[in-house]
Design a protein around this motif. Structure first.
Motif, PDB file in Angstrom:
ATOM      1  N   TYR A 254      -0.681  -9.000  -3.608  1.00 20.31           N
ATOM      2  CA  TYR A 254      -0.625  -7.999  -4.673  1.00 20.31           C
ATOM      3  C   TYR A 254      -1.784  -8.156  -5.648  1.00 20.31           C
ATOM      4  N   SER A 255      -2.451  -7.076  -5.925  1.00 19.83           N
ATOM      5  CA  SER A 255      -3.488  -7.111  -6.957  1.00 19.83           C
ATOM      6  C   SER A 255      -2.856  -6.709  -8.279  1.00 19.83           C
ATOM      7  N   PRO A 256      -3.486  -7.087  -9.358  1.00 19.21           N
ATOM      8  CA  PRO A 256      -2.927  -6.712 -10.667  1.00 19.21           C
ATOM      9  C   PRO A 256      -3.010  -5.196 -10.886  1.00 19.21           C
ATOM     10  N   ASN A 355       6.443  -1.213   3.270  1.00 11.44           N
ATOM     11  CA  ASN A 355       5.214  -1.869   3.718  1.00 11.44           C
ATOM     12  C   ASN A 355       3.940  -1.333   3.054  1.00 11.44           C
ATOM     13  N   MET A 356       4.107  -0.439   2.078  1.00  7.67           N
ATOM     14  CA  MET A 356       2.902  -0.023   1.343  1.00  7.67           C
ATOM     15  C   MET A 356       2.607  -1.053   0.260  1.00  7.67           C
ATOM     16  N   LYS A 357       1.338  -1.340   0.093  1.00  2.00           N
ATOM     17  CA  LYS A 357       0.938  -2.312  -0.934  1.00  2.00           C
ATOM     18  C   LYS A 357      -0.197  -1.743  -1.767  1.00  2.00           C
ATOM     19  N   ASN A 358      -0.214  -2.133  -3.004  1.00  7.62           N
ATOM     20  CA  ASN A 358      -1.345  -1.783  -3.884  1.00  7.62           C
ATOM     21  C   ASN A 358      -1.672  -0.293  -3.846  1.00  7.62           C
ATOM     22  N   PHE A 359      -0.597   0.493  -4.046  1.00 12.27           N
ATOM     23  CA  PHE A 359      -0.807   1.944  -3.956  1.00 12.27           C
ATOM     24  C   PHE A 359      -1.024   2.566  -5.333  1.00 12.27           C
ATOM     25  N   ASN A 374       3.057  -1.916  -6.912  1.00 12.02           N
ATOM     26  CA  ASN A 374       3.817  -2.500  -5.817  1.00 12.02           C
ATOM     27  C   ASN A 374       5.306  -2.462  -6.132  1.00 12.02           C
ATOM     28  N   SER A 375       6.063  -1.976  -5.179  1.00 12.14           N
ATOM     29  CA  SER A 375       7.514  -1.961  -5.386  1.00 12.14           C
ATOM     30  C   SER A 375       8.022  -3.390  -5.306  1.00 12.14           C
ATOM     31  N   GLY A 376       9.090  -3.676  -6.053  1.00 11.21           N
ATOM     32  CA  GLY A 376       9.595  -5.047  -6.117  1.00 11.21           C
ATOM     33  C   GLY A 376       9.010  -5.772  -7.307  1.00 11.21           C
ATOM     34  N   ARG A 377       7.701  -5.613  -7.500  1.00 18.20           N
ATOM     35  CA  ARG A 377       7.081  -6.253  -8.657  1.00 18.20           C
ATOM     36  C   ARG A 377       7.062  -5.312  -9.868  1.00 18.20           C
TER      37      ARG A 377
END
Length: 578
Positions: A254-256, A355-359, A374-377
């Motif tokens: 995950y990027s900020p 499964n999508m990240k950093n969107f 990011n979902s979850g974070r």
RNA sequence: CGGGGCGUAGCGCAGCCUGGCAGCGCGCCUGCUUUGGGAGCAGGAUGUCGCAGGUUCAAAUCCUGCCGCCCCGACCA
């Protein structure tokens, strides 16, 4: 049976300019139909013969399946529709009229109300079930935009059947019988078709199939598997839940998050251009009003939401995109910048987000988006569901193989209704256990005119219609090449009489026209067998049999022509139905 | 419901911009010729120019309103 010179059969050489699809053009040119007014047609003798052929096939197969024919009124009192709740729900498609006493009526677009009212009065016990009643009748639906001739018109002939059962198992058996009957009907009509799974709305535990004739001009898209027999319409077509990626720590990747200024950048396209990302890296956030409650629906930027799926998932009656003031209330920003972070509504997400990240998402702040969300974070997705429209590059939900999307014409629909109407209208019976129960219903429709039109869509060439023997208006046309030649006209007349004696449906083209004119008309109206009586062949004691479909010509001696034709017709009508 | 287009002989269309005899093709009627893939010649009939109003000496043509039809979109089982 019929001499062409006496028939009311106005064919035309020119194609009417306002007919868009080939079946409409050919039905007009072949003198089958004429328009009275928008979406309302007269069937001329030739067209009506085809209609009756289709109806009779339907009738035979319905009877074979144990259904019984009735005939219900076209005009129905408003009270029944108020009772079922559809007087208010049905909308503008329902043509409402008043009588001289100012009482409300409608012209029936369908007959669930009438049949349910009939059956509840007459059936009291499980001993009288199951029953299946059908009719072939004119319906009226005030279509918003009638088009394509009899394909989508306002007044149309329909076979509608209604089954009533005491138990679920019995209801499913009734459904299966209709499904099988439909398969036989459309097979006998010579159609290439396939039953597809259809959306059955939000009636719990119900199911539904549409019978689709495959044709490029079809109004509906259907999805079918290239490997197994899965087929569904676009609304219904399921998408499997993707595998969740495991085996490595997501959080590490995950990027900020980063809020970016995106002035006047609203659509997915604009966002992608502005931030130099692909649509599949963006999450679309759509705000819907679901029975008055706002819901945020998330889908990947390159996908589209399937409202039917959403409606079913949310189990709501009304579903529409939210107005701007609702969006402002829920997101705190104008349209175009909605996102999941900090949104004041329920969130549901399509599987495409897994499964999508950093969107990229909207920031819920005017002229701002957020990168590396990011979902979850950054926010929580509780509900993942299948909410998007399927695409050809998706895989089959049953076997995982490749899919194909083709167009089709819906000619029939079988629908398990459950107790929707029996409950609303209190159609009950006394069961074996002494308890009062609601009848379990099914309804089953076939568009008669549409079936004929669909057949033309599938079976024609540049010269005109090519009818299958089973629904051809006539089976044979006899064409004496020159009516002024007595030998020819006598021979044609004699053959005509002998075929009539056999019960064959035959036209004698006794017009004083040139041969070319008669050939063109015979091809246009699509009669399967043409018998040409010409001087050369007749001198050898023969006539020519030409098959409309293949164009093949056979010279047949006069002595055997009757038997030849009889056998050919029998062979072509008795198509195997599996 | 929003946008666009069309409405002239039975059908398909031109004429409208720039007001001044209502036209073409197909079809139809009569006659002759012709007769194996939408015949030829000659003659002929057919108009509420969508409806209503307005402008004008004069309206198919310009203006206003209405009606109908078609197409695109939105909506909807």
């Amino acid at each position: 049976m019929m001499r062409y010179s006496e028939m009311f059969l106005p064919t035309t050489k020119e194609t009417p300019s306002d007919a868009e699809i080939v079946s409409h053009q050919l039905m007009l040119r072949a003198g089958m139909i004429r328009k009275l007014t928008g979406g309302i047609y007269t069937y001329l003798p030739l067209g009506y013969r085809v209609i009756r052929k289709v109806e009779n096939i339907v009738r035979e197969e319905m009877n074979r399946a144990g259904a019984q024919e009735v005939f219900m009124p076209a005009v129905q009192p408003a009270e029944l529709w108020v009772e079922s709740g559809r007087w208010d729900m049905y909308g503008k498609e329902l043509l409402r009229v008043r009588d001289r006493h100012n009482r409300d009526y409608c012209i029936g677009p369908t007959h669930e109300e009438v049949i349910t009212a009939l059956v509840r009065d007459e059936i009291q016990t499980y001993r009288q079930l199951p029953r299946n009643l059908y009719q072939i009748q004119t319906k009226f639906r005030d279509e918003i935009r009638p088009r394509f001739g009899v394909m989508r018109c306002r007044e149309f002939g329909m076979k509608d059947a209604y089954s009533f059962d005491a138990t679920e198992e019995s209801a499913e058996e009734s459904y299966r019988k209709m499904f099988d009957a439909y398969t036989r009907i459309f097979t006998r009509c010579g159609l290439s078709f396939r039953p597809v799974e259809a959306d059955s709305g939000n009636i719990g535990g119900s199911f539904s199939h549409e019978f689709m004739v495959t044709a490029d001009s079809g109004e509906d898209a259907i999805v079918s598997c290239t490997s197994c027999d899965y087929a569904a319409n676009l609304e219904k077509a399921e998408i499997s839940r993707p595998e969740e990626e495991t085996g490595h720590d997501h959080a590490m990747e995950y990027s900020p998050t980063e809020e970016v200024h995106t002035p006047d950048v609203r659509t997915i396209e604009e966002v992608c251009t502005f931030l130099d990302v692909a649509p599949r890296d963006v999450v679309k956030t759509m705000i819907f009003m679901c029975d008055g409650e706002p819901v945020a629906v998330l889908v990947r930027g390159d996908e589209d939401i399937n409202e039917a799926k959403l409606r079913n998932y949310l189990e709501c009656d009304s579903l529409e995109l939210a107005m701007d003031d609702t969006i402002l209330e829920v997101t705190g920003s104008p349209r175009g910048f909605a996102g999941p972070m900090g949104i004041k509504s329920r969130i549901i997400a399509d599987y495409s987000l897994m499964n999508m990240k950093n969107f990229v998402v909207g920031a819920n702040r005017e002229d701002h988006h957020i990168k590396n969300c990011n979902s979850g974070r950054d926010f929580e997705i509780k509900d993942y569901a299948d909410l998007r429209i399927i695409r050809e590059d998706d895989v089959c939900p049953r076997c995982g193989e490749k899919l194909r999307i083709v167009r089709g014409i819906e000619v029939g629909h079988v629908f398990k209704l459950g107790v929707k109407y029996s409950k609303a209208m209190n159609a009950t019976f006394l069961d074996r256990d002494g308890k009062e129960k609601h009848m379990i219903m099914g309804c089953y429709g076939i568009g008669i005119g549409r079936t004929a039109a669909a057949c033309i869509e599938q079976s024609h060439d540049e010269d005109g219609i090519i009818w299958p023997m089973s629904i051809a208006p006539y089976q044979v046309i006899i064409t004496p090449v020159n009516i002024n030649d007595e030998d020819l006209s006598d021979a044609a007349e004699e053959l005509y009489n002998s075929l009539i004696a056999e019960g064959i449906e035959v036209i004698l083209d006794d017009r004083n026209e040139r041969a070319g004119v008669k050939f063109k008309d015979a091809d246009l109206i699509g009669i399967p067998i043409r018998v040409t009586v010409g001087a050369k062949s007749l001198a050898e004691g023969k006539v020519e049999v030409r098959f409309r479909k293949s164009g093949e010509v056979e010279k047949i001696p006069l002595e055997t022509i009757r038997d030849f034709i009889t056998k050919t017709i029998m062979d072509q009508i008795s198509i195997s139905c599996g």
